[in-house]
Design a protein around this motif. Sequence first.
Motif, PDB file in Angstrom:
ATOM      1  N   UNK A  31       0.834  -1.204   0.000  1.00 60.57           N
ATOM      2  CA  UNK A  31       0.000   0.000   0.000  1.00 60.57           C
ATOM      3  C   UNK A  31       0.870   1.256   0.000  1.00 60.57           C
ATOM      4  N   UNK A  32       1.991   1.208   0.689  1.00 57.76           N
ATOM      5  CA  UNK A  32       2.900   2.353   0.719  1.00 57.76           C
ATOM      6  C   UNK A  32       3.409   2.689  -0.695  1.00 57.76           C
ATOM      7  N   UNK A  33       3.843   1.670  -1.436  1.00 63.09           N
ATOM      8  CA  UNK A  33       4.304   1.890  -2.814  1.00 63.09           C
ATOM      9  C   UNK A  33       3.172   2.384  -3.701  1.00 63.09           C
ATOM     10  N   UNK A  34       1.964   1.838  -3.483  1.00 63.35           N
ATOM     11  CA  UNK A  34       0.798   2.278  -4.254  1.00 63.35           C
ATOM     12  C   UNK A  34       0.483   3.738  -3.969  1.00 63.35           C
ATOM     13  N   UNK A  35       0.557   4.138  -2.690  1.00 64.09           N
ATOM     14  CA  UNK A  35       0.274   5.527  -2.307  1.00 64.09           C
ATOM     15  C   UNK A  35       1.263   6.489  -2.967  1.00 64.09           C
ATOM     16  N   UNK A  36       2.528   6.099  -3.027  1.00 62.92           N
ATOM     17  CA  UNK A  36       3.540   6.952  -3.667  1.00 62.92           C
ATOM     18  C   UNK A  36       3.248   7.099  -5.155  1.00 62.92           C
ATOM     19  N   UNK A  37       2.885   5.991  -5.817  1.00 63.31           N
ATOM     20  CA  UNK A  37       2.579   6.038  -7.248  1.00 63.31           C
ATOM     21  C   UNK A  37       1.340   6.875  -7.526  1.00 63.31           C
ATOM     22  N   UNK A  54       7.805  14.814   3.306  1.00 65.73           N
ATOM     23  CA  UNK A  54       6.643  14.120   2.749  1.00 65.73           C
ATOM     24  C   UNK A  54       6.596  12.652   3.178  1.00 65.73           C
ATOM     25  N   UNK A  55       5.398  12.196   3.572  1.00 68.20           N
ATOM     26  CA  UNK A  55       5.188  10.809   3.983  1.00 68.20           C
ATOM     27  C   UNK A  55       3.928  10.285   3.292  1.00 68.20           C
ATOM     28  N   UNK A  56       4.013   9.097   2.676  1.00 66.47           N
ATOM     29  CA  UNK A  56       2.815   8.546   2.015  1.00 66.47           C
ATOM     30  C   UNK A  56       1.706   8.266   3.015  1.00 66.47           C
ATOM     31  N   UNK A  57       0.473   8.482   2.599  1.00 65.83           N
ATOM     32  CA  UNK A  57      -0.670   8.173   3.459  1.00 65.83           C
ATOM     33  C   UNK A  57      -1.496   7.076   2.783  1.00 65.83           C
ATOM     34  N   UNK A  98      -9.944  11.090  -0.855  1.00 62.08           N
ATOM     35  CA  UNK A  98      -9.565  12.248  -0.047  1.00 62.08           C
ATOM     36  C   UNK A  98      -8.055  12.305   0.157  1.00 62.08           C
ATOM     37  N   UNK A  99      -7.423  11.159   0.375  1.00 68.42           N
ATOM     38  CA  UNK A  99      -5.973  11.128   0.563  1.00 68.42           C
ATOM     39  C   UNK A  99      -5.227  11.528  -0.710  1.00 68.42           C
ATOM     40  N   UNK A 100      -5.859  11.310  -1.859  1.00 72.66           N
ATOM     41  CA  UNK A 100      -5.218  11.662  -3.134  1.00 72.66           C
ATOM     42  C   UNK A 100      -5.545  13.097  -3.545  1.00 72.66           C
TER      43      UNK A 100
END
Length: 365
Positions: A31-37, A54-57, A98-100
Amino acid sequence: MTINLEFPLIGIVAAALVVALVVSLVATPVVKNLAIKMRAVDIPKDNRRMHDHPIPRMGGLAIFLGFILSVLLFLPLDTQLRGMLLGACIIVVLGIFDDIYSLKAMFKFVVQIVAALVAVLAGNVIEVLSNPNVFSSNPYWDLGWLAIPATVIWIVAITNAVNLIDGLDGLACGVSTISSMTLLVISLVISDGPVAILMAALAGGCLGFLPYNMNPAKIFMGDTGSTFLGYVLAVVSIQGLFKLYTIISFAVPFLMLGLPIFDTCFAFIRRIAHGQSPMHADRSHVHHRLIDMGLNQKQAVAVLYIISAILGLSAVVLTTSGPVKAMLLLLALCVAGAISAKIFLGNNGKKSDAGDVPAEKERPQ
């Protein structure tokens, strides 16, 4: 009240917790890699943020995956559970967007009401409330037509209350774990198997995510996680607590979710008193105040964990031993906590001359 724990139920509960934990633990890096992408990244741009890079959510998606898989494996899908899971899916999808894209507050509020209505129309309704007036001859109030709006308000309020305390690394996730474990223990005591399994799955999902979310956090749960946790805790508390025709059905949910409820009420009262909108974001939440007192993130989170644990333990004692013992326990723990806090803060102040490098790095300049 006699405690009667069924060992087969404990085995299923343990299995549900472990499955959710493992799935969440494995899914979080993905999920972390997906959030970054997908550019779902929290960039510090005001003094409310406690991080300086910056930190992925969107990490709550991992908690959701662990929870949903565990529930589908260990619980039959009745109408109430389908309604709750469908509403949870709506909340998670809303949280991802919302996170995006950082959606407007009013739009999110409307979708949260829709998600709450989905659960309510499936039968998750607060039909009665225990009467807090112990001198009344009527032991409980029948809400009648007010049941639906009262339940929707409860679900939306708790959903946002958990979201509002998500301001420090590991805070909302840890507090939600404590709340879910509280309801898990209460459910085992009263032999409410479905609620116990639901809470085991939720606690497992949180515990699997927590190692990545503790300070310094590698990923945030984002609104995807905080609103999902609040939603599930709100709906399950209806199934497991409000249906009890006793005084505890009024008090236990407020003890179990005491920290987010207090912080939200305090924030709303403070903003209205200052002539601001209740939804106006500020930097005066309980966790912000602890940071301003000189604590670093780990210390502030530990203090709030202890407060949540005290409230949770009081809720368990209230359920099993009655209100008198629960009040005595709560009072004793509060006194002990106050003394410990005074000693701790005094020592912390003496050490402040040397400076706390991590705390200074976390606090925006």
